[in-house]
Design a protein around this motif. Structure first.
Motif, short mmCIF file in Angstrom:
data_model
loop_
_atom_site.label_atom_id
_atom_site.label_comp_id
_atom_site.label_asym_id
_atom_site.label_seq_id
_atom_site.Cartn_x
_atom_site.Cartn_y
_atom_site.Cartn_z
N LEU A 131 0.83 -1.20 0.00
CA LEU A 131 0.00 0.00 0.00
C LEU A 131 0.87 1.25 0.00
O LEU A 131 1.99 1.25 0.50
N MET A 132 0.33 2.34 -0.53
CA MET A 132 1.04 3.62 -0.58
C MET A 132 0.55 4.52 0.54
O MET A 132 -0.66 4.63 0.78
N VAL A 133 1.48 5.18 1.22
CA VAL A 133 1.14 6.13 2.29
C VAL A 133 2.02 7.36 2.16
O VAL A 133 3.12 7.30 1.59
N ASP A 134 1.53 8.48 2.69
CA ASP A 134 2.38 9.68 2.71
C ASP A 134 2.14 10.54 3.95
O ASP A 134 2.67 11.64 4.04
N GLU A 135 1.35 10.04 4.92
CA GLU A 135 1.18 10.76 6.17
C GLU A 135 0.67 9.80 7.24
O GLU A 135 0.17 8.70 6.92
N THR A 136 0.77 10.19 8.49
CA THR A 136 0.40 9.29 9.58
C THR A 136 -1.10 8.99 9.59
O THR A 136 -1.52 7.95 10.10
N ALA A 137 -1.91 9.88 9.02
CA ALA A 137 -3.36 9.60 8.95
C ALA A 137 -3.63 8.31 8.20
O ALA A 137 -4.57 7.57 8.54
N HIS A 138 -2.82 8.03 7.18
CA HIS A 138 -2.99 6.76 6.45
C HIS A 138 -2.68 5.57 7.36
O HIS A 138 -3.40 4.56 7.34
N LEU A 139 -1.64 5.69 8.17
CA LEU A 139 -1.27 4.61 9.08
C LEU A 139 -2.38 4.35 10.08
O LEU A 139 -2.76 3.19 10.34
N ASP A 140 -2.91 5.42 10.64
CA ASP A 140 -3.97 5.28 11.65
C ASP A 140 -5.22 4.66 11.04
O ASP A 140 -5.87 3.82 11.67
N LEU A 141 -5.57 5.08 9.83
CA LEU A 141 -6.76 4.53 9.19
C LEU A 141 -6.59 3.04 8.91
O LEU A 141 -7.51 2.24 9.15
N ILE A 142 -5.44 2.66 8.40
CA ILE A 142 -5.18 1.24 8.10
C ILE A 142 -5.30 0.40 9.38
O ILE A 142 -5.96 -0.65 9.39
N LEU A 143 -4.69 0.85 10.44
CA LEU A 143 -4.72 0.08 11.69
C LEU A 143 -6.11 0.06 12.30
O LEU A 143 -6.54 -0.97 12.84
N ASP A 144 -6.82 1.18 12.24
CA ASP A 144 -8.18 1.22 12.80
C ASP A 144 -9.12 0.30 12.03
O ASP A 144 -9.93 -0.41 12.64
N ALA A 145 -9.00 0.30 10.70
CA ALA A 145 -9.90 -0.53 9.88
C ALA A 145 -9.67 -2.02 10.09
O ALA A 145 -10.57 -2.82 9.87
N THR A 146 -8.48 -2.38 10.51
CA THR A 146 -8.14 -3.80 10.63
C THR A 146 -7.87 -4.21 12.08
O THR A 146 -7.29 -5.27 12.33
N ALA A 147 -8.31 -3.40 13.04
CA ALA A 147 -7.96 -3.62 14.45
C ALA A 147 -8.41 -4.98 14.96
O ALA A 147 -7.69 -5.63 15.74
N ASP A 148 -9.58 -5.45 14.55
CA ASP A 148 -10.09 -6.72 15.07
C ASP A 148 -9.55 -7.92 14.32
O ASP A 148 -9.96 -9.05 14.58
N LEU A 149 -8.66 -7.69 13.36
CA LEU A 149 -8.08 -8.79 12.59
C LEU A 149 -6.64 -9.05 12.98
O LEU A 149 -5.87 -9.63 12.22
#
Length: 415
Positions: A131-149
């Motif tokens: 995946l492509m990222v360029d700011e910490t908001a992307h990191l937080d969204l990825i982790l939040d969306a997959t938290a229960d996995l």
């Protein structure tokens, strides 16, 4: 002889019309993919990726957005020198992996939570997709969306690449390049790399820096504008190389990178000369769309031809086509209209241009057209025609050799 920067129309389009008629292909509109031209363009890209002083050349990653046909992706990836796919959305990447792809970098950040969950739940996708990222908001969204996995299958982490902005800004208020990543400096890239490595469920594996102001801007025009573009590119290329190398060095102090992706069809040669770059993205140069007709250093063969029917003759030197209005995305302008390749001597009617349902064409050649005749167009961009048709008719030599479904023909739509 074809002048530098002019398209090489290797395929005789009158003969192509006759071939379709002979083989019973009466459907219009029709999209014909010339495999000979595609292969010739791939060879030219491979040659240009040889770079300067690098014997083995630089690997090419195929930009799927420019094809959107799995059979053509497979054909190009089977060639030496090509490795992996640069996709445009995560749902597309997941779909490609389901169909056998094993190395897919998603060129743009994703905020699609459902797709992120599908990625996190699939060991196969986790191993294949970056995946492509360029700011910490992307990191937080990825982790939040997959938290229960979490924990992930086999302990796999989500693979990430960060994108560096390499637009050229010689003075305050002047900028050349696409509005993409907010990361402009080596220090900013390093800081994001540190943020990624601080999150144990994420893994930084790559970097991308796309020089669209070099790769995507034509420069062959013998006009003041063309001269200005050539000057901008001459100044921008060393700036890109220096900033890219500095950022790669800074990030590599934090984590070793598997790949550094750069370039595009229009900058293959200059990008290949950079030691910091391990792979170059290319796609449009395989197709040779209208926007790629005027580059100084290379000239792709037109590979995708769009045939539409004449359905009216409303006035002398006027013929009306059914459809034809496949206008390209981007800044509105005449260069976003299709190119009329055959017959020579036609132009769009100024008051209507290219319409969704009907397109009047004018000029001396229109006087010789009759209802049922075929006019051949070429889209301004390489991949967008695939959103309008379910399949491409494949030709090689003097024969129709089959068809290939587009993404749309396989029931897939990603944007």
């Amino acid at each position: 002889m074809t002048a530098p920067g002019a398209p090489r129309l290797a395929r005789d389009l009158a003969s192509l019309t006759a071939l379709l008629e002979r083989e019973g292909w009466a459907e219009r509109p029709v999209a014909v993919l010339d495999l000979d031209a595609l292969d010739a363009n791939a060879t030219d890209l491979e040659r240009r990726a040889g770079g300067t002083g690098r014997a083995a050349g630089t690997a090419l990653r195929i930009a799927s957005k420019s094809l959107r046909v799995r059979a053509l992706l497979d054909r190009v990836l089977a060639r030496p020198g090509w490795a992996g796919i640069l996709a445009y959305t995560l749902p597309e990447a997941l779909w490609l992996v389901e169909h056998g792809a094993r190395d897919v970098v998603v060129a743009y950040p994703t905020a699609e939570r459902g797709a992120l969950r599908r990625l996190a739940a699939s060991p196969e996708a986790l191993a294949a997709i970056t995946l492509m990222v360029d700011e910490t908001a992307h990191l937080d969204l990825i982790l939040d969306a997959t938290a229960d996995l979490r924990p992930r299958p086999s302990g796999a982490r989500i693979r990430l690449a960060l994108e560096l902005d390499v637009s050229y800004a010689p003075v305050p208020g002047v900028r050349f390049g696409a509005l993409r990543s907010p990361l402009r400096s080596a220090a900013q890239a390093r800081a994001l790399a540190e943020q990624i490595t601080a999150r144990p469920d994420l893994q930084l594996v790559g970097m991308m820096a796309y020089e669209g102001h070099v790769a995507g801007v034509t420069d062959a025009a013998r006009t003041p504008y063309g001269a200005a573009v050539r000057t901008m590119k001459r100044l921008a290329i060393p700036d890109i190389a220096a900033r890219r190398a500095e950022a790669v060095a800074a990030v590599s102090e934090i984590v070793p990178l598997e790949f550094v992706n750069g370039g595009g069809t229009g900058s293959v040669s200059s990008t290949a000369a950079e030691s910091a770059v391990t792979e170059i993205a290319a796609g449009s140069g395989l197709i040779g769309p209208g926007l790629f007709d005027r580059y100084r250093d290379f000239s792709p063969q037109p590979a995708l031809h769009l045939g539409v029917s004449v359905v009216r003759r409303p006035a002398p030197q006027v013929a009306t086509l059914l459809g034809g209005g496949w206008v390209a995305s981007g800044v509105p302008g005449l260069d976003r209209l299709p190119t009329i390749d055959h017959p020579i001597g036609l132009a769009f009617a100024p008051q209507e241009a290219a319409g969704e349902v009907q397109t009047p064409v004018v000029g001396p050649a229109a006087e010789h057209l009759r209802v049922g005749d075929t006019v051949w167009l070429r889209h301004a961009k390489a991949g967008e025609p695939a959103e309008h048709v379910t399949h491409y008719v494949l030709v090689a030599g003097d024969a129709i050799v089959g068809t290939a479904p587009t993404y749309r023909g396989e029931g897939a739509a990603f944007l």
